[in-house]
Design a protein around this motif. Structure first.
Motif, PDB file in Angstrom:
ATOM      1  N   ASP A 299       5.370   4.401 -10.920  1.00  0.00           N
ATOM      2  CA  ASP A 299       4.196   4.983 -10.255  1.00  0.00           C
ATOM      3  C   ASP A 299       3.570   3.978  -9.279  1.00  0.00           C
ATOM      4  O   ASP A 299       3.198   4.334  -8.163  1.00  0.00           O
ATOM      5  N   LYS A 300       3.512   2.725  -9.682  1.00  0.00           N
ATOM      6  CA  LYS A 300       2.951   1.703  -8.780  1.00  0.00           C
ATOM      7  C   LYS A 300       3.903   1.432  -7.623  1.00  0.00           C
ATOM      8  O   LYS A 300       3.480   1.197  -6.496  1.00  0.00           O
ATOM      9  N   LEU A 301       5.202   1.483  -7.909  1.00  0.00           N
ATOM     10  CA  LEU A 301       6.187   1.264  -6.845  1.00  0.00           C
ATOM     11  C   LEU A 301       6.051   2.338  -5.763  1.00  0.00           C
ATOM     12  O   LEU A 301       6.049   2.056  -4.574  1.00  0.00           O
TER      13      LEU A 301
ATOM     14  N   HIS B  36      13.058  -7.046 -14.748  1.00  0.00           N
ATOM     15  CA  HIS B  36      12.982  -6.854 -16.202  1.00  0.00           C
ATOM     16  C   HIS B  36      11.529  -6.619 -16.592  1.00  0.00           C
ATOM     17  O   HIS B  36      10.667  -7.455 -16.304  1.00  0.00           O
ATOM     18  N   LEU B  37      11.266  -5.485 -17.228  1.00  0.00           N
ATOM     19  CA  LEU B  37       9.893  -5.185 -17.654  1.00  0.00           C
ATOM     20  C   LEU B  37       9.650  -5.799 -19.031  1.00  0.00           C
ATOM     21  O   LEU B  37      10.327  -5.459 -20.003  1.00  0.00           O
ATOM     22  N   THR B  38       8.705  -6.704 -19.087  1.00  0.00           N
ATOM     23  CA  THR B  38       8.379  -7.392 -20.330  1.00  0.00           C
ATOM     24  C   THR B  38       6.916  -7.813 -20.314  1.00  0.00           C
ATOM     25  O   THR B  38       6.406  -8.238 -19.262  1.00  0.00           O
TER      26      THR B  38
ATOM     27  N   SER C 215       6.051   3.919 -21.378  1.00  0.00           N
ATOM     28  CA  SER C 215       4.860   3.729 -20.542  1.00  0.00           C
ATOM     29  C   SER C 215       5.105   2.648 -19.501  1.00  0.00           C
ATOM     30  O   SER C 215       4.675   2.770 -18.347  1.00  0.00           O
ATOM     31  N   ALA C 216       5.807   1.574 -19.880  1.00  0.00           N
ATOM     32  CA  ALA C 216       6.054   0.477 -18.928  1.00  0.00           C
ATOM     33  C   ALA C 216       6.827   1.007 -17.714  1.00  0.00           C
ATOM     34  O   ALA C 216       6.473   0.741 -16.562  1.00  0.00           O
ATOM     35  N   LEU C 217       7.866   1.807 -17.986  1.00  0.00           N
ATOM     36  CA  LEU C 217       8.680   2.331 -16.877  1.00  0.00           C
ATOM     37  C   LEU C 217       7.867   3.285 -16.007  1.00  0.00           C
ATOM     38  O   LEU C 217       7.924   3.230 -14.769  1.00  0.00           O
ATOM     39  N   ALA C 218       7.109   4.171 -16.659  1.00  0.00           N
ATOM     40  CA  ALA C 218       6.328   5.150 -15.895  1.00  0.00           C
ATOM     41  C   ALA C 218       5.324   4.450 -14.977  1.00  0.00           C
ATOM     42  O   ALA C 218       5.218   4.774 -13.790  1.00  0.00           O
ATOM     43  N   ILE C 219       4.634   3.490 -15.510  1.00  0.00           N
ATOM     44  CA  ILE C 219       3.604   2.818 -14.700  1.00  0.00           C
ATOM     45  C   ILE C 219       4.255   1.980 -13.604  1.00  0.00           C
ATOM     46  O   ILE C 219       3.789   1.959 -12.464  1.00  0.00           O
TER      47      ILE C 219
ATOM     48  N   HIS D 245      13.100   9.965 -23.695  1.00  0.00           N
ATOM     49  CA  HIS D 245      11.872   9.911 -22.890  1.00  0.00           C
ATOM     50  C   HIS D 245      11.989   8.886 -21.764  1.00  0.00           C
ATOM     51  O   HIS D 245      11.489   9.123 -20.661  1.00  0.00           O
ATOM     52  N   VAL D 246      12.672   7.775 -22.017  1.00  0.00           N
ATOM     53  CA  VAL D 246      12.898   6.797 -20.937  1.00  0.00           C
ATOM     54  C   VAL D 246      13.689   7.481 -19.809  1.00  0.00           C
ATOM     55  O   VAL D 246      13.352   7.346 -18.628  1.00  0.00           O
ATOM     56  N   ALA D 247      14.702   8.252 -20.181  1.00  0.00           N
ATOM     57  CA  ALA D 247      15.527   8.934 -19.176  1.00  0.00           C
ATOM     58  C   ALA D 247      14.713   9.999 -18.430  1.00  0.00           C
ATOM     59  O   ALA D 247      14.817  10.133 -17.200  1.00  0.00           O
ATOM     60  N   LEU D 248      13.894  10.753 -19.158  1.00  0.00           N
ATOM     61  CA  LEU D 248      13.082  11.796 -18.504  1.00  0.00           C
ATOM     62  C   LEU D 248      12.096  11.169 -17.520  1.00  0.00           C
ATOM     63  O   LEU D 248      11.900  11.673 -16.408  1.00  0.00           O
ATOM     64  N   VAL D 249      11.489  10.070 -17.927  1.00  0.00           N
ATOM     65  CA  VAL D 249      10.556   9.377 -17.033  1.00  0.00           C
ATOM     66  C   VAL D 249      11.312   8.833 -15.820  1.00  0.00           C
ATOM     67  O   VAL D 249      10.852   8.969 -14.676  1.00  0.00           O
TER      68      VAL D 249
END
Ligand code: SAM
Length: 178
Positions: free
Chosen positions: A146-148, A85-87, A139-143, A22-26
């Protein structure tokens, strides 16, 4: 156009098959160019992502890398890259996203699985929180993406696709292109 590369840390074949997929698909659907997966080598996962690209188009690629330090070192050597880094412990995304968007530098976006070693917090140019509550790398990657892209990624067309969905009020319509 600056490149966006996602680095997925600590993949475990036994536990993370679905989440890493799912990380890859996003990553692909939300406009990244590449995903690099570290942790357990999982050739089936790389092949599944390759098949998605073959069917749904775009130039997205996926590969495994044993040595994650090398990924970061090489990325930084280029001199034109910023490591993100998303944290949940980082700065709020809304406070830094404009600065990141306005920079023309390539972006390495790191997401974890289990506990992330301190190395990443210290070596990232940005530690960014998608809110300061724990949720998920998907969700972190998707958001973040999307914001980027300010939502534009949801309108991207993927060249060389074999099929395309025609949006319907009800039901499914898919056309074959090649
Ligand atoms: N306990 C882990 C840690 O030490 O960071 C977090 C595990 S979490 C299930 C997996 C990944 O999701 C994290 O490494 C991070 O990349 C992402 N994540 C979860 N919540 C987040 C948030 N609020 N902001 C940004 N990223 C988040």
């Amino acid at each position: 156009m600056p490149r966006i590369i996602v680095l997925r840390l600590g993949h475990r074949i036994s536990r993370d098959k679905r989440v890493t997929t799912h990380v890859a698909l996003v990553a692909r659907a939300y406009g990244a160019d590449e995903i690099i997966i570290t942790g357990d080598r999982d050739d089936d996962l790389i092949e599944r992502i390759r098949k998605v690209v073959e069917t749904w188009g775009g130039d997205f690629s996926a590969r495994f890398e044993e040595n994650w330090r090398k990924v970061i070192r090489r990325f930084k050597e280029g001199g034109n890259g910023v490591v993100i880094h998303l944290t949940m412990y980082g700065l709020h995304v809304d406070d830094v996203i404009d600065e990141i968007r306005n920079s023309n530098r390539d972006k390495l976006v790191i997401v974890g699985a289990e506990k992330v070693p301190p190395f990443y917090y210290q070596n990232a140019d940005y530690n960014i929180a998608i809110g300061n509550q724990p949720h998920s790398e998907v969700s972190a990657l998707a958001i973040f993406l999307d914001k980027l892209y300010e939502g534009r990624e949801l309108h991207f067309l993927f060249p060389k696709s074999k099929i395309r969905i025609v949006p319907q009020k009800k039901g499914k319509k898919v056309v074959t292109l090649q």
